[in-house]
Motif scaffolding. Structure first.
Motif, mmCIF file in Angstrom:
data_model
loop_
_atom_site.group_PDB
_atom_site.id
_atom_site.type_symbol
_atom_site.label_atom_id
_atom_site.label_comp_id
_atom_site.label_asym_id
_atom_site.label_seq_id
_atom_site.Cartn_x
_atom_site.Cartn_y
_atom_site.Cartn_z
ATOM 1 N N GLU A 296 39.194 78.756 -6.743
ATOM 2 C CA GLU A 296 38.229 79.782 -7.159
ATOM 3 C C GLU A 296 37.467 80.341 -5.981
ATOM 4 O O GLU A 296 37.182 81.535 -5.909
ATOM 5 C CB GLU A 296 37.243 79.197 -8.175
ATOM 6 C CG GLU A 296 37.840 78.998 -9.546
ATOM 7 C CD GLU A 296 36.834 78.435 -10.530
ATOM 8 O OE1 GLU A 296 37.233 78.119 -11.642
ATOM 9 O OE2 GLU A 296 35.644 78.296 -10.169
ATOM 10 N N ARG A 297 37.101 79.447 -5.054
ATOM 11 C CA ARG A 297 36.323 79.919 -3.916
ATOM 12 C C ARG A 297 37.150 80.883 -3.068
ATOM 13 O O ARG A 297 36.628 81.871 -2.571
ATOM 14 C CB ARG A 297 35.816 78.752 -3.073
ATOM 15 C CG ARG A 297 34.976 79.222 -1.896
ATOM 16 C CD ARG A 297 34.049 78.171 -1.329
ATOM 17 N NE ARG A 297 33.005 77.819 -2.269
ATOM 18 C CZ ARG A 297 32.726 76.589 -2.651
ATOM 19 N NH1 ARG A 297 33.426 75.587 -2.159
ATOM 20 N NH2 ARG A 297 31.777 76.362 -3.515
ATOM 21 N N SER A 298 38.447 80.617 -2.948
ATOM 22 C CA SER A 298 39.232 81.544 -2.125
ATOM 23 C C SER A 298 39.336 82.912 -2.807
ATOM 24 O O SER A 298 39.357 83.934 -2.130
ATOM 25 C CB SER A 298 40.604 80.970 -1.765
ATOM 26 O OG SER A 298 41.254 80.509 -2.901
ATOM 27 N N ILE A 299 39.348 82.928 -4.156
ATOM 28 C CA ILE A 299 39.306 84.218 -4.854
ATOM 29 C C ILE A 299 37.981 84.916 -4.572
ATOM 30 O O ILE A 299 37.937 86.105 -4.245
ATOM 31 C CB ILE A 299 39.459 84.020 -6.379
ATOM 32 C CG1 ILE A 299 40.850 83.491 -6.705
ATOM 33 C CG2 ILE A 299 39.211 85.312 -7.122
ATOM 34 C CD1 ILE A 299 41.038 83.180 -8.166
ATOM 35 N N ALA A 300 36.888 84.128 -4.673
ATOM 36 C CA ALA A 300 35.562 84.711 -4.448
ATOM 37 C C ALA A 300 35.473 85.287 -3.034
ATOM 38 O O ALA A 300 34.911 86.357 -2.828
ATOM 39 C CB ALA A 300 34.481 83.659 -4.665
ATOM 40 N N LEU A 301 36.046 84.567 -2.069
ATOM 41 C CA LEU A 301 36.011 85.048 -0.677
ATOM 42 C C LEU A 301 36.761 86.366 -0.533
ATOM 43 O O LEU A 301 36.290 87.289 0.131
ATOM 44 C CB LEU A 301 36.612 84.011 0.263
ATOM 45 C CG LEU A 301 35.778 82.756 0.489
ATOM 46 C CD1 LEU A 301 36.544 81.754 1.339
ATOM 47 C CD2 LEU A 301 34.451 83.098 1.141
ATOM 48 N N GLU A 302 37.926 86.447 -1.179
ATOM 49 C CA GLU A 302 38.690 87.702 -1.138
ATOM 50 C C GLU A 302 37.837 88.849 -1.662
ATOM 51 O O GLU A 302 37.821 89.935 -1.099
ATOM 52 C CB GLU A 302 39.960 87.597 -1.985
ATOM 53 C CG GLU A 302 41.048 86.699 -1.408
ATOM 54 C CD GLU A 302 41.543 87.165 -0.068
ATOM 55 O OE1 GLU A 302 41.567 88.382 0.152
ATOM 56 O OE2 GLU A 302 41.899 86.311 0.768
ATOM 57 N N MET A 303 37.140 88.572 -2.779
ATOM 58 C CA MET A 303 36.341 89.625 -3.397
ATOM 59 C C MET A 303 35.104 89.976 -2.566
ATOM 60 O O MET A 303 34.402 90.927 -2.872
ATOM 61 C CB MET A 303 35.904 89.220 -4.813
ATOM 62 C CG MET A 303 37.028 89.159 -5.833
ATOM 63 S SD MET A 303 38.159 90.573 -5.800
ATOM 64 C CE MET A 303 37.091 91.906 -6.334
ATOM 65 N N LEU B 181 43.359 91.452 -7.120
ATOM 66 C CA LEU B 181 43.818 90.096 -6.765
ATOM 67 C C LEU B 181 45.276 89.967 -7.180
ATOM 68 O O LEU B 181 46.073 89.306 -6.532
ATOM 69 C CB LEU B 181 42.961 89.053 -7.467
ATOM 70 C CG LEU B 181 41.540 88.922 -6.902
ATOM 71 C CD1 LEU B 181 40.628 88.202 -7.866
ATOM 72 C CD2 LEU B 181 41.578 88.196 -5.566
ATOM 73 N N ILE C 125 42.965 94.247 -0.756
ATOM 74 C CA ILE C 125 41.791 93.827 -1.526
ATOM 75 C C ILE C 125 40.495 94.264 -0.848
ATOM 76 O O ILE C 125 39.572 94.748 -1.495
ATOM 77 C CB ILE C 125 41.794 92.291 -1.721
ATOM 78 C CG1 ILE C 125 43.035 91.873 -2.511
ATOM 79 C CG2 ILE C 125 40.549 91.838 -2.455
ATOM 80 C CD1 ILE C 125 43.213 90.381 -2.629
ATOM 81 N N VAL D 269 37.441 96.141 -2.872
ATOM 82 C CA VAL D 269 36.154 95.531 -3.216
ATOM 83 C C VAL D 269 34.982 96.499 -3.107
ATOM 84 O O VAL D 269 33.927 96.251 -3.687
ATOM 85 C CB VAL D 269 35.842 94.270 -2.374
ATOM 86 C CG1 VAL D 269 36.800 93.164 -2.724
ATOM 87 C CG2 VAL D 269 35.867 94.564 -0.892
ATOM 88 N N PHE E 207 32.738 85.704 -11.630
ATOM 89 C CA PHE E 207 33.348 84.883 -12.682
ATOM 90 C C PHE E 207 32.483 83.694 -13.062
ATOM 91 O O PHE E 207 31.316 83.600 -12.668
ATOM 92 C CB PHE E 207 34.780 84.497 -12.321
ATOM 93 C CG PHE E 207 34.949 83.939 -10.931
ATOM 94 C CD1 PHE E 207 35.240 84.786 -9.875
ATOM 95 C CD2 PHE E 207 34.832 82.584 -10.694
ATOM 96 C CE1 PHE E 207 35.407 84.279 -8.597
ATOM 97 C CE2 PHE E 207 35.009 82.069 -9.429
ATOM 98 C CZ PHE E 207 35.285 82.913 -8.372
ATOM 99 N N SER F 22 31.398 77.836 -7.242
ATOM 100 C CA SER F 22 32.527 78.182 -6.388
ATOM 101 C C SER F 22 32.458 79.617 -5.883
ATOM 102 O O SER F 22 33.294 80.043 -5.104
ATOM 103 C CB SER F 22 33.854 77.927 -7.108
ATOM 104 O OG SER F 22 33.885 78.633 -8.306
#
Ligand SMILES: Nc1ncnc2c1ncn2[C@@H]1O[C@H](COP(=O)(O)OP(=O)(O)O)[C@@H](O)[C@H]1O
Ligand SMILES: [Mg+2]
Lengths: 255, 279
Positions: free
Chosen positions: A206-213, B54, B79, B83, B90, B95
């Motif tokens: 999840e954190r790596s998704i958050a970082l991407e965003m 994503l 991405i 953004v 989420f 996290s």
């Protein structure tokens, strides 16, 4: 928040040094113990290192590490003193075991070298916050991704601890005994491990998704919120350290 | 043109055999709040990932159709470019903290540093969005020392500071206690009033009824319906999709309180009251 690091937050001249200069010092001091493997010279390097620990107000914090290594050092001295292949000159004997001067000399160099290594790493690690270190390395061109991996590894322990207490609470509220005798705790520990590990893996994803965003993969040139910290005697200190190493090499070649 | 356009979107995760998104087509208008509902594993989060880019950039797999956000074809841009057009928040606040920053203030800066903004602009935005989310007072705290609700608001501030035109919230309160949920919904209310385009995935149908202009009902990756909350929640077959309407709608069904000359039931307490008083 506590992290896995040993960093001691204090205000001292050593804390204010550029992390890269401290890193340079680590390499230089260790290199010097190989360039000039003379007990007296290495003792000098060790003295400077210990002095830095004192100035950095972290000498006490380094004591546990240094003491722990004493055990290793003690066994080194004994083994080398008795059994080094170059042993000729007898110093003293205990029963059938003879203690030699050559072995002792080799052991002394080894001991001092180990102490220098531990000491100078302590200077770096005890007086440098990991954030500062990583930010400095990124500014010098290290990939932010690698920097982030380093920092997240350092966060792993507090993160797992937080998850553990969350899950323990949940288990307790479902009537599971998690406190009391050692046996009860051990019994409570195993069902905990699965969820903790799974949760950490999930959190990492999840954190790596958050970082991407948050634009982490961006190819635009990064900027920094904090002004570049000024390290006044940076160049001078780095110059001195490099000069000493070069002098050491010259000395070694000439003499 | 609509701010979001989805045309025949199909997606399957790598190594899976079934489509997780099966031929979705819809659009979202600027300033609209679109609710997405459906049972667990319906594909709601996956759809959010596809809107935010994503999918297909972070999650590979089989991809078909076209998603356009703000005129940008998602598949054709990385991405980091997307953004600035669409942000994603989420469930798990923990996290969403980067772990790289020591204070809330710096945490919000993380994304702005990646965008390469200058310092003045960073300070301006950080201050503005921390205040908007009512967490400015926490700016010097360590992000991990906050309560869940506070942490989630910092996460929202961090995403909003990148000034996207659309904000996706994927079950933003499902891991929060009632107090934390309230704090977050107050923010969502403010944002909808300000005219922010919002996509809200939520299990609490009361909240969907209150904030959503239209609701997308998903089931097994397929688009069952896209309509007003009243139309969606009045459906007699809703249970079959694992969705329970708001309590007030159920009561209205039991008491047969409906909009005049229609099959529709009220979905908010205010609407219920109005209909009762009109009787
Ligand atoms: N990273 C992933 N890899 C493979 N399959 C996934 C992944 N994430 C979700 N899925 C699957 O996709 C389906 C839809 O999941 P998801 O979009 O999370 O649903 P929802 O958010 O509606 O609960 C589920 O069957 C789930 O198992
Ligand atoms: Mg989901």
């Amino acid at each position: 928040m506590n992290t896995m690091t040993l960093y001691v937050e204090k205000d001292s001249p050593v804390h204010r040094l550029d992390p890269l200069v401290k890193l340079l010092y680590v390499f230089a001091s260790i290199a010097l113990t190989y360039i000039l493997p003379e007990p007296l010279f290495i003792a000098g390097v060790l003295f400077v290192t210990l002095l830095l620990l004192v100035i950095g107000k972290v000498f006490r914090n380094s004591l546990p590490i240094l003491t722990l290594s004493m055990f290793l050092i003690f066994s080194l001295v004994i083994v080398q003193g008795f059994f080094h292949p170059d042993n000729v000159t007898e110093l003293f004997s205990i029963g059938p075991l003879v203690f030699y001067e050559e072995g002792l000399y080799v052991a002394l160099v080894l001991v001092l070298r180990v102490l220098v290594m531990i000491g100078s790493f302590s200077v770096l690690i005890l007086t440098t916050s990991p954030d500062e270190m990583v930010e400095r390395l990124i500014k010098k061109g290290m990939s932010p991704r690698i920097g982030h991996v380093i920092l997240s590894v350092l966060q792993l322990i507090p993160q797992m601890r937080a998850t553990t207490s969350k899950i323990t609470d949940a288990q307790r509220s479902r009537g599971m005994e998690t406190e009391g005798s050692m046996l009860t705790r051990i019994k409570a520990f195993f069902p905990l491990m699965g969820p903790v590990v799974l949760n950490s893996l999930n959190e990492t994803k999840e954190r790596s998704i958050a970082l991407e965003m948050r634009g982490f993969g961006s190819s635009t040139k990064k900027t920094f919120l904090n002004e570049e910290k000024q390290y006044p005697y940076n160049k001078l200190l780095a110059g001195i350290i490099i000069a000493i190493v070069i002098l050491g090499i010259v000395w070694r070649v000439m003499v | 043109m609509s701010i979001i356009e989805v045309e025949n979107l199909k997606y399957r995760y790598p190594d899976l055999t079934d489509l997780v998104l099966d031929d979705l087509s819809f659009s979202v208008e600027k300033g609209e709040c679109l609710g997405i509902v459906g049972e667990n594993t319906a594909g709601k989060s996956t759809l959010c990932y596809a809107l935010a880019g994503l999918i297909p950039h972070f999650y590979k797999g089989a991809y078909g159709g076209k998603v356009t956000v703000n005129g940008l074809v998602v598949r054709e841009h990385e991405i980091a470019e997307i953004v600035e057009n669409i942000g994603l928040v989420f469930e798990n606040p923990f996290s969403q903290m980067t772990g790289a920053k020591k204070t809330v203030y710096e945490e919000v800066a993380f994304g702005l540093e990646n965008l390469g903004l200058d310092r003045k602009e960073m300070h301006r935005r950080i201050e503005q969005y921390l205040k908007l989310l009512d967490v400015f007072g926490l700016k010097d705290k360590n992000p991990f020392d906050l309560s869940g609700g506070q942490m989630q608001r910092v996460a929202i501030a961090s995403v909003l500071a990148m000034e996207p035109d659309v904000l996706i919230l994927d079950e933003p309160t499902s891991q929060l206690d009632p107090q934390g949920s309230r704090e977050v919904f107050e923010v969502i209310e403010q944002l909808t009033e300000k005219g922010m385009t919002i996509i809200l995935v939520e299990h609490k149908m009361e909240q969907i009824a209150q904030y959503a202009d239209r609701v997308l009902l998903l089931h097994q990756g397929r688009q069952v319906a896209l309509d007003t909350p009243e139309k969606i929640f009045s459906r007699p077959d809703l249970k079959g999709f694992g969705v329970t309407p708001p309590v007030v709608t159920n009561i209205s069904k039991a008491l047969n309180v409906r909009y005049p000359d229609s099959e529709l039931f009220p979905v908010t307490i205010e609407a219920f009251k109005r209909l009762e008083e009109a009787k």
